[in-house]
Design a protein around this motif. Sequence first.
Motif, PDB file in Angstrom:
ATOM      1  N   VAL A 189       0.838  -1.194   0.000  1.00  9.38           N
ATOM      2  CA  VAL A 189       0.000   0.000   0.000  1.00  9.38           C
ATOM      3  C   VAL A 189       0.877   1.249   0.000  1.00  9.38           C
ATOM      4  O   VAL A 189       0.639   2.198  -0.756  1.00  9.38           O
ATOM      5  N   ARG A 190       1.911   1.244   0.821  1.00  7.03           N
ATOM      6  CA  ARG A 190       2.814   2.402   0.868  1.00  7.03           C
ATOM      7  C   ARG A 190       3.432   2.686  -0.500  1.00  7.03           C
ATOM      8  O   ARG A 190       3.563   3.838  -0.909  1.00  7.03           O
ATOM      9  N   ARG A 191       3.833   1.620  -1.201  1.00 13.01           N
ATOM     10  CA  ARG A 191       4.477   1.794  -2.510  1.00 13.01           C
ATOM     11  C   ARG A 191       3.483   2.191  -3.597  1.00 13.01           C
ATOM     12  O   ARG A 191       3.866   2.812  -4.595  1.00 13.01           O
ATOM     13  N   THR A 192       2.218   1.838  -3.412  1.00 12.54           N
ATOM     14  CA  THR A 192       1.223   1.985  -4.478  1.00 12.54           C
ATOM     15  C   THR A 192       0.405   3.257  -4.358  1.00 12.54           C
ATOM     16  O   THR A 192       0.127   3.937  -5.355  1.00 12.54           O
ATOM     17  N   LEU A 193       0.009   3.581  -3.156  1.00  4.99           N
ATOM     18  CA  LEU A 193      -0.939   4.670  -2.953  1.00  4.99           C
ATOM     19  C   LEU A 193      -0.275   6.031  -3.170  1.00  4.99           C
ATOM     20  O   LEU A 193       0.795   6.309  -2.621  1.00  4.99           O
ATOM     21  N   THR A 194      -0.919   6.859  -3.966  1.00  7.23           N
ATOM     22  CA  THR A 194      -0.451   8.229  -4.228  1.00  7.23           C
ATOM     23  C   THR A 194      -1.627   9.185  -4.138  1.00  7.23           C
ATOM     24  O   THR A 194      -2.784   8.772  -3.993  1.00  7.23           O
ATOM     25  N   GLY A 195      -1.334  10.445  -4.287  1.00  3.62           N
ATOM     26  CA  GLY A 195      -2.372  11.466  -4.280  1.00  3.62           C
ATOM     27  C   GLY A 195      -3.238  11.474  -5.518  1.00  3.62           C
ATOM     28  O   GLY A 195      -4.152  12.300  -5.623  1.00  3.62           O
ATOM     29  N   ASP A 196      -2.987  10.544  -6.446  1.00  2.00           N
ATOM     30  CA  ASP A 196      -3.825  10.433  -7.642  1.00  2.00           C
ATOM     31  C   ASP A 196      -5.048   9.542  -7.393  1.00  2.00           C
ATOM     32  O   ASP A 196      -5.920   9.432  -8.267  1.00  2.00           O
ATOM     33  N   PHE A 197      -5.113   8.896  -6.249  1.00  2.00           N
ATOM     34  CA  PHE A 197      -6.237   8.003  -5.943  1.00  2.00           C
ATOM     35  C   PHE A 197      -7.385   8.781  -5.308  1.00  2.00           C
ATOM     36  O   PHE A 197      -7.172   9.704  -4.512  1.00  2.00           O
ATOM     37  N   ALA A 198      -8.584   8.380  -5.659  1.00  2.00           N
ATOM     38  CA  ALA A 198      -9.772   8.969  -5.037  1.00  2.00           C
ATOM     39  C   ALA A 198     -10.049   8.329  -3.689  1.00  2.00           C
ATOM     40  O   ALA A 198     -10.412   9.016  -2.727  1.00  2.00           O
ATOM     41  N   ALA A 199      -9.895   6.981  -3.621  1.00  3.30           N
ATOM     42  CA  ALA A 199     -10.304   6.298  -2.398  1.00  3.30           C
ATOM     43  C   ALA A 199      -9.588   4.966  -2.233  1.00  3.30           C
ATOM     44  O   ALA A 199      -9.087   4.372  -3.196  1.00  3.30           O
ATOM     45  N   VAL A 200      -9.570   4.517  -0.995  1.00  7.43           N
ATOM     46  CA  VAL A 200      -9.230   3.146  -0.634  1.00  7.43           C
ATOM     47  C   VAL A 200     -10.483   2.557  -0.007  1.00  7.43           C
ATOM     48  O   VAL A 200     -11.069   3.157   0.898  1.00  7.43           O
ATOM     49  N   ILE A 201     -10.915   1.390  -0.493  1.00  6.79           N
ATOM     50  CA  ILE A 201     -12.093   0.734   0.062  1.00  6.79           C
ATOM     51  C   ILE A 201     -11.688  -0.638   0.593  1.00  6.79           C
ATOM     52  O   ILE A 201     -10.890  -1.343  -0.031  1.00  6.79           O
ATOM     53  N   LEU A 202     -12.216  -0.999   1.742  1.00 10.57           N
ATOM     54  CA  LEU A 202     -11.876  -2.300   2.323  1.00 10.57           C
ATOM     55  C   LEU A 202     -12.900  -2.711   3.361  1.00 10.57           C
ATOM     56  O   LEU A 202     -13.646  -1.880   3.899  1.00 10.57           O
ATOM     57  N   GLU A 203     -12.926  -4.032   3.619  1.00 11.00           N
ATOM     58  CA  GLU A 203     -13.593  -4.551   4.808  1.00 11.00           C
ATOM     59  C   GLU A 203     -12.595  -4.400   5.951  1.00 11.00           C
ATOM     60  O   GLU A 203     -11.560  -5.073   5.956  1.00 11.00           O
ATOM     61  N   PRO A 204     -12.861  -3.551   6.926  1.00 11.82           N
ATOM     62  CA  PRO A 204     -11.885  -3.354   8.001  1.00 11.82           C
ATOM     63  C   PRO A 204     -11.682  -4.614   8.836  1.00 11.82           C
ATOM     64  O   PRO A 204     -10.587  -4.883   9.312  1.00 11.82           O
ATOM     65  N   ILE A 205     -12.742  -5.371   9.024  1.00 11.90           N
ATOM     66  CA  ILE A 205     -12.689  -6.715   9.595  1.00 11.90           C
ATOM     67  C   ILE A 205     -13.314  -7.631   8.553  1.00 11.90           C
ATOM     68  O   ILE A 205     -14.475  -7.472   8.200  1.00 11.90           O
ATOM     69  N   ALA A 206     -12.530  -8.560   8.020  1.00 11.73           N
ATOM     70  CA  ALA A 206     -12.933  -9.299   6.819  1.00 11.73           C
ATOM     71  C   ALA A 206     -13.783 -10.520   7.173  1.00 11.73           C
ATOM     72  O   ALA A 206     -13.330 -11.662   7.109  1.00 11.73           O
TER      73      ALA A 206
END
Length: 429
Positions: A189-206
């Motif tokens: 995530v650190r390597r991938t996520l940039t300010g060009d993304f609108a959102a991160v979506i996830l199940e916080p508890i899967a």
Amino acid sequence: MSFDSPSFAGARAYRERALKTLCFGVSSTPRGRQVPAPIVADRARGAHIWDSDGNRYIDYSAGYGPLILGHSPACVINAVKDELDRGLRTASVHAGEAQLAELVCDTMPCAEKCAFVSSGSEAVHLAMRVARASTGRTQILKFRGNYHGWFDSIHAAGSVGNDGPSTLGQDLNALKSLTFVDWGDIETVRRTLTGDFAAVILEPIAVNGGCFMPAPGFIEELRELTRALGVVLIFDEVITGYRLSLGGAQQVLGVTPDIAVIGKAMGGGLPIGGVVGSDAVMEPLSSGRLLHRGTFNGNPVSVGAAVGCITYLAQHADDIYPRIDAMSADLAQHIRQSAAAHGVTCAVNQTGSAVQIAMGIAEMPTLADAAKADFNATRQFTGHLLERGVQVIGRGLMYLTAAHEPGDIAETKVAFDGAFAAMARETNV
């Protein structure tokens, strides 16, 4: 496992009839895969279902999650009857909408503004649109193995190792704005996520993938990264909202997202979904700049059910959640012990009132391990449980509810013992 048992004669007859005119004989594909036969529910009360053959089951499917209070809670039934007495009032503005929004804002940590729809899938779709409108960006980071509904724009990477669409007929172009990362892999995530993304979506508890808690620090660092980059953090709490606690997974984890998607348990058994979030992120919806359409959005019957359900949960949270969590932990421990006693390899995960059983593996610590389970054996095992009067979701997922009582748990333990004995016999044949 055979379809010849006379106990399921009515179910077999119904399926033959339904297959002639109803696609796959059901209205949601997984329902048609139940073994020994897809039962036909005739009536239900509390934690029990009776089918068209007269069989009675202790139900742990809980409507695939919504029935947090069981099949016939007075607070929901009475609310629905009251709304029906007033007329259907479809597509009308009504006072229940603001009442429900106030309840959600009082109970869900991230909620300052709310918008209601009719399902979890719709809510996810709207949440992504809100995030894009709020940021002016389009790319969304999604985690493999997290399920966010069946729409083409998000129904992909359903398991670790598969980044493709989740079913036939999907528009591959609709997936171009998604980037996939393994759930829990904060380094990527650190390597991938940039300010060009609108959102991160996830199940916080899967829960959907097998009842997994996040690794320590994962959710917290994800919150810090998204905040620093101005990326909207979306928690998909369609399952966890109002099930794991009154404030959902965000309350359990102590991390507040920008947006949460809720549904299932909030409606107590009726169809409803919601997108809730901060004033700042929800501004495009609040101002009316972003169109929010839907004939059945905020329909009075579902809203009334949700008001009744959440009000009751809020009044009794200190009793309900510890009690069903304790029952779940006790049952999960018995399942592990029973499997070991019968020499059957079975993993058991538990998060709050949700329990996942998976045959063919001894442990399932990560989402990647879920793919190693024997799905056919798990479905076969759930069939053995059904024959013994216990219904769980075919993939081995169980939801406990406030309607389950100690007697139900004791009876369920006996059924598990018998089902494991049957599996052991079949394995040794």
